[in-house]
Write an enzyme that holds these catalytic residues in place. Structure first.
Site, short mmCIF file in Angstrom:
data_model
loop_
_atom_site.label_atom_id
_atom_site.label_comp_id
_atom_site.label_asym_id
_atom_site.label_seq_id
_atom_site.Cartn_x
_atom_site.Cartn_y
_atom_site.Cartn_z
N ALA A 118 4.11 -39.60 -13.81
CA ALA A 118 2.80 -38.37 -14.35
C ALA A 118 1.39 -38.99 -14.88
O ALA A 118 1.23 -40.12 -13.88
CB ALA A 118 3.29 -37.70 -15.23
N CYS A 119 1.24 -39.00 -15.73
CA CYS A 119 -0.48 -39.80 -16.25
C CYS A 119 -0.37 -41.66 -16.11
O CYS A 119 -1.16 -41.34 -16.92
CB CYS A 119 -0.96 -39.16 -17.10
N SER A 120 1.19 -41.74 -16.90
CA SER A 120 0.99 -42.83 -16.89
C SER A 120 1.28 -43.77 -15.65
O SER A 120 1.88 -45.54 -15.98
CB SER A 120 2.67 -43.36 -17.90
#
Length: 388
Positions: A170-172
């Site tokens: 995801a966002c990481s």
């Protein structure tokens, strides 16, 4: 809970390479949607919905939808605009989703196209040719397809030998990709690795949800991670990296190929981005701040002395609190730059955009932090020091 640190790779006796960031690249879509444009479209949809369902609303069988506003969006997120690959359909109250022509298997996919653009810029800035690169990692939150891997398509389009694979945290994703690339360098399995994050996040956003219709934008970034022995004179030494994951349903997207097995739920809203924003804020901020402080201390760095924080661009309030906890005071724009206002949340690419656009002015010896966090929960830190 999974807490992963590349301790073996960083401290092992048999390591052969010292990883650095040689260059970054950025692709920005030409089209942008302002809050004013977005609110006008959303409110038109709300008015049409409420008018079409007026009888049920008056009878108490259905709740009326509420208008959005520029003030609400900016207070909730700090976002003022976002770049997108398909503007007109998103603003059309009858569609309110991106639309683009289907591409044949012989054409580049959209993710590959924008990923290649960012990668070429990174290579050019580092003075590299495609044949100098050993591997491509496509690290992004939503892949255009399950396979063939987007990374392999990008690899082929650039003319790179070696290997490539996709990864999704995801966002990481970008910071997880940087650590993976750095570990390849440390272990001697590669000398030069491209981490590419093409994020077409507009495609998984529910543009008809008042609480989230303003969040995401589209972009692509690239980070060239190399062995210091071959890096250009101006580069960023990677001092240390740490990754952390803690399972949570508070940010979720249930879209996938198995949806077709259940036609009754295939089109429901949870197949798009959903989140419990207040819970995310409350739980992620202290987790990430403490993770940064602990890792800085493990690396014998004073977290309050970090010259600059390039944080994940998800929410201005979250970044403000995390920076305050790490630095010990309210961070100014120079200490914690923001691109959220013009790019929106671009998932894993956000912290890389902030780094790409706000790092050239730092002096040799300055130390900073690239940090991302998001669904999973997941968080990644990359501590860097500028050389020349």
């Amino acid at each position: 809970m999974q807490d992963t640190l590349s301790q073996t790779a960083q401290d092992g006796a048999q390591l052969t390479g010292r990883p650095v960031i040689s260059a970054t690249g950025l692709f920005t879509p030409a089209e942008s949607i302002t809050n004013e444009e977005l609110v006008a479209s959303f409110n038109e949809y709300v008015d049409r919905f409420n008018a079409a369902n007026s009888a049920a609303i008056e009878a108490g069988e259905m709740e009326a939808l509420q208008h959005s506003s520029v003030e609400f969006i900016e207070k909730a997120s700090g976002i003022k605009a976002r770049h997108v690959m398909s503007k007109a359909p998103i603003l059309d109250p009858d569609i309110m989703a991106p639309r683009w022509d289907a591409r044949s298997n012989e054409e580049w996919s959209m993710m590959a196209e924008i990923g290649v653009a960012a990668a070429k810029q990174a290579l050019e800035r580092a003075g590299r040719k495609p044949e100098d690169v050993d591997a491509v990692l496509c690290a992004a939150s939503n892949m255009e397809r399950p396979y063939p891997a987007m990374a392999i398509e990008i690899q082929q389009a650039l003319g790179i030998e070696g290997f490539g694979f996709d990864m999704n945290v995801a966002c990481s994703s970008a910071t997880f990709g940087i650590q993976t690339a750095a570990d390849y360098i440390r272990a001697g399995n590669a000398k030069s690795v491209l981490v590419v994050s093409p994020e077409i996040t507009s495609g998984h956003l529910n543009w008809r949800d008042r609480d989230s219709h303003f969040i995401f934008g589209d972009v692509a970034t690239a980070v060239l991670v190399e062995d210091a022995a071959i890096a250009p004179a101006k580069h960023w030494e990677i001092l240390g990296t740490k990754l952390k994951t803690v399972f949570s349903n508070n940010i979720r997207n249930n879209f996938g190929f198995l949806n077709r097995a259940n036609p009754e739920t295939a089109g429901t809203a949870d197949k798009l981005f959903v989140q419990e924003g207040r819970k995310v804020f409350k739980e992620v901020v202290p987790m990430v701040a403490q993770m940064i402080i602990d890792e800085a201390q493990r690396l014998s760095l004073d977290p309050t002395a970090l010259r600059r924080l390039w944080l994940h661009q998800a929410n201005a309030g979250m970044n403000r609190l995390i920076a305050h906890k790490v630095l010990g005071h309210e961070a100014n724009d120079d200490e914690s730059p923001t691109v959220l206002d013009t790019y929106g949340n671009t998932s894993s690419a956000g912290s890389i955009i902030a780094f790409h656009l706000n790092s050239d002015d730092l002096a040799a010896g300055d130390t900073g932090l690239i940090c991302s966090f998001g669904a999973g929960y997941s968080a990644g830190t990359v501590f860097v020091r500028k050389t020349a």
